[in-house]
Design a protein around this motif. Sequence first.
Motif, short mmCIF file in Angstrom:
data_model
loop_
_atom_site.label_atom_id
_atom_site.label_comp_id
_atom_site.label_asym_id
_atom_site.label_seq_id
_atom_site.Cartn_x
_atom_site.Cartn_y
_atom_site.Cartn_z
N GLY A 1 0.78 -1.23 0.00
CA GLY A 1 0.00 0.00 0.00
C GLY A 1 0.81 1.27 0.00
O GLY A 1 0.25 2.37 0.13
N SER A 2 2.13 1.18 -0.17
CA SER A 2 2.98 2.36 -0.08
C SER A 2 3.07 3.14 -1.39
O SER A 2 3.46 4.31 -1.39
N ALA A 3 2.75 2.50 -2.50
CA ALA A 3 2.91 3.13 -3.81
C ALA A 3 1.86 2.59 -4.76
O ALA A 3 1.18 1.60 -4.47
N MET A 4 1.74 3.22 -5.90
CA MET A 4 0.80 2.74 -6.90
C MET A 4 1.30 3.12 -8.29
O MET A 4 1.95 4.15 -8.48
N VAL A 5 0.99 2.23 -9.23
CA VAL A 5 1.26 2.51 -10.63
C VAL A 5 -0.01 3.10 -11.23
O VAL A 5 -1.09 2.50 -11.15
N VAL A 6 0.11 4.28 -11.80
CA VAL A 6 -1.03 4.97 -12.41
C VAL A 6 -0.87 4.94 -13.92
O VAL A 6 0.20 5.30 -14.44
N GLY A 7 -1.90 4.51 -14.61
CA GLY A 7 -1.90 4.48 -16.06
C GLY A 7 -2.73 5.60 -16.64
O GLY A 7 -3.88 5.79 -16.23
N HIS A 8 -2.16 6.36 -17.55
CA HIS A 8 -2.87 7.42 -18.26
C HIS A 8 -3.30 6.87 -19.61
O HIS A 8 -2.45 6.59 -20.47
N HIS A 9 -4.60 6.71 -19.81
CA HIS A 9 -5.11 6.04 -21.00
C HIS A 9 -5.68 7.06 -21.98
O HIS A 9 -6.66 7.75 -21.67
N GLN A 10 -5.07 7.16 -23.16
CA GLN A 10 -5.50 8.11 -24.17
C GLN A 10 -5.40 7.50 -25.56
O GLN A 10 -4.34 7.00 -25.94
N ASP A 11 -6.50 7.53 -26.29
CA ASP A 11 -6.52 7.08 -27.68
C ASP A 11 -5.87 5.72 -27.85
O ASP A 11 -5.02 5.50 -28.73
N GLY A 12 -6.25 4.77 -27.00
CA GLY A 12 -5.86 3.39 -27.21
C GLY A 12 -4.49 2.99 -26.71
O GLY A 12 -4.06 1.86 -26.96
N VAL A 13 -3.78 3.88 -26.02
CA VAL A 13 -2.50 3.52 -25.40
C VAL A 13 -2.48 4.04 -23.97
O VAL A 13 -3.18 4.99 -23.63
N THR A 14 -1.67 3.39 -23.14
CA THR A 14 -1.57 3.76 -21.73
C THR A 14 -0.11 4.00 -21.37
O THR A 14 0.74 3.15 -21.62
N THR A 15 0.18 5.16 -20.78
CA THR A 15 1.51 5.45 -20.27
C THR A 15 1.48 5.33 -18.75
O THR A 15 0.45 5.57 -18.11
N LEU A 16 2.61 4.95 -18.16
CA LEU A 16 2.66 4.62 -16.73
C LEU A 16 3.52 5.60 -15.94
O LEU A 16 4.49 6.16 -16.45
N ALA A 17 3.14 5.77 -14.68
CA ALA A 17 3.93 6.54 -13.72
C ALA A 17 3.74 5.91 -12.35
O ALA A 17 2.70 5.33 -12.07
N VAL A 18 4.76 6.02 -11.51
CA VAL A 18 4.66 5.54 -10.13
C VAL A 18 4.35 6.72 -9.23
O VAL A 18 4.97 7.79 -9.34
N HIS A 19 3.38 6.53 -8.34
CA HIS A 19 2.99 7.57 -7.38
C HIS A 19 3.08 7.01 -5.96
O HIS A 19 2.97 5.80 -5.75
N GLU A 20 3.25 7.92 -5.00
CA GLU A 20 3.17 7.53 -3.60
C GLU A 20 1.72 7.20 -3.25
O GLU A 20 0.80 7.48 -4.03
#
Length: 677
Positions: A315-334
């Motif tokens: 529960g310390s972090a999360m991977v967030v996916g930004h989904h736009q026009d059929g592709v998803t980019t990733l970032a790690v957040h606290e």
Amino acid sequence: MSPTSASEIISALLDLTAWTVFDVDPEGRILAGNDESGSMQLVEIAPDGTRTQLTALPSRCSGRYVPGTRRVVVQHDNGGDEQMQLSLLDIEPSAPPADLPAGLPADLPTGRAARLPATLVDLTPLVHDPAYKHDLADVSAESVVFLTNRRDGVDFDVVVHDLATGAETPLYDGGGYLVDAVASHDRRSVAITTLSSRPRSTQILVAGGEIATSPTTGTTGGHGTTSETPEPHTGTARPVAVTAADEHAHHIHVAWAAGDHALVMSSDHEREFAAVVRVRSGDGVPASAETDGTVWETLVAADDHDLEVVLSPDGSAMVVGHHQDGVTTLAVHEHDGTHRCDVTLPDDGVPTVIWAPDSSRFAVHLTASGDPGSIHLVDAATGGVSTLVDGRAQIPEGLPISLPTVHRVPTPDGEQIPCFVYRPAGTARTGDENDHAPYSTTGNAAGTTVAGASVVLVHGGPEGEANRLFSPVIQALAGAGFTVLVPNVRGSAGYGKRWVSLDDVDKRLDSVADLAALRAWLPELGLDADRSALWGGSYGGYMVLAGTTMQPDLWAAGVDIVGMSSLVTFLENTSEYRRAAREREYGSLEHDRDFLVTASPITYLDQLRAPLFVIHGANDPRVPLSEAEQIAAALADRGIRHELRVYHDEGHGLAKRANRKDAYPAAVEFLTEILGR
């Protein structure tokens, strides 16, 4: 030698191996899957990259590690019937028997693992009843949580199976179509995702009860930290509603926050696009959404696109996916939403994230337009990426791969249809890539006879989405010389709550009308609108049949894969557990029968003129084979060219390479003969 003919190109594409990822163990081994053997089977990737095929089952399968052991819970069905059964696989050899006969070799393999890859006889049945579904939801060292409709064949329950004793305890028996269940860190509760009564909507419930009989290791996805011993089970008490049952909102990717005081999820609650949110009550415990104490906290949000989330086991972090026009980019957040680092993958595509148990890293399966499927390992602290499996390396040199351009197609009522366009290999485009200038061919040897012809490929769902991932079918069509249009017609996910709702119930035919708008747009691409065909599977198959029957002057041919020819008979004959879920989207047999008849392709058979190629699995639990048989019979009666191919070891689609290599080249050749010059 590079493949050059259409048949060589299609064969090479269908021979490419697809990969996926299911789990990661504490030692860094990855439980993956690939279809190198002909269907999706379990493969273990060791930290040094060594690959071991674990299963060789008759049908595709998936699995999860049992934490702290060298065992895997295997989920498998029979011939695509989706009646999932659960079994145990011992990966490492068991100890040799004490009474090993004298004279046998000392290195004689012993135990079930000596027969890897395992067949059905090598598995130990865990939860078996072929008449019902048993969908794997959560795994710990002591227990397995699964969803099953075995009580009445319709409603789903959440059940925990004790791995030591075999005892089973129901945690939820409140009915409905359940999508997922995730155990809390302390193993006292499960967060349940169920379909609600509104289209494209889910409800989140929390059910309490003992899940394990001793301290466990596990959390979201079966990974986590040791917890305290739970109190005794008190039965299937009434579940707590975390979100409202009648809200038009889609809540997914649910996980327990550290300390089990709240739930983290992706949700479009009171917003157009899904955000990452944390839901809790005023006293810090998930509580009824109908109470004034429920608190919704937005952790990460975007104004113009959906976000996805995968919370780490601790529960310390999360991977967030930004989904736009059929592709998803990733970032790690606290855990509080603060940005930690971006993740730069080799290609833009569709990633699947699986955390390692210690939350230090995560595996990513990535499929992109030019990548059949790669596996990467990402450092959660820095975002650094290392590649374990490079799916692009297997593509034969010279094999033409088409990459899409992104467009918006106008409709008569002022909407804009998102659409990906895949041009044939060997074509060049005049004008800027961002405008609608026409295409010009450069003489692709594989596609000269169909130059200027097109195929509109419609995704399934209907609440699905066309993404920019690798599709052998799209590449085969482009390799044969077709221009392929892949739209997200109204009713598709991925473009906000309004867009996905534009085809609900009595708006169904507005989605069909989008097909006509796409056809009218073809000249903008320099294409011959009179030589265009439809291709689609499941709901996409329905769209093929709807387009060719309701718009008979627009389409020259169609390929229908497991599609519905009548919404009435589809709802009458689909599996009982699916009927209510489908009625919320299409309309009910009781209240909307007249409209269902109006929206059914079979109602307009007297208008059908286009030849059809029809593909269906005999074991399909979603769209019964009768849907294909009745459309084929009607075509035969009217003397219209058609072909029906039925595969008796398949269900809802073609999961086996041998069947795909039989059906898809024939379907492409069918279109080539009709649309070729």
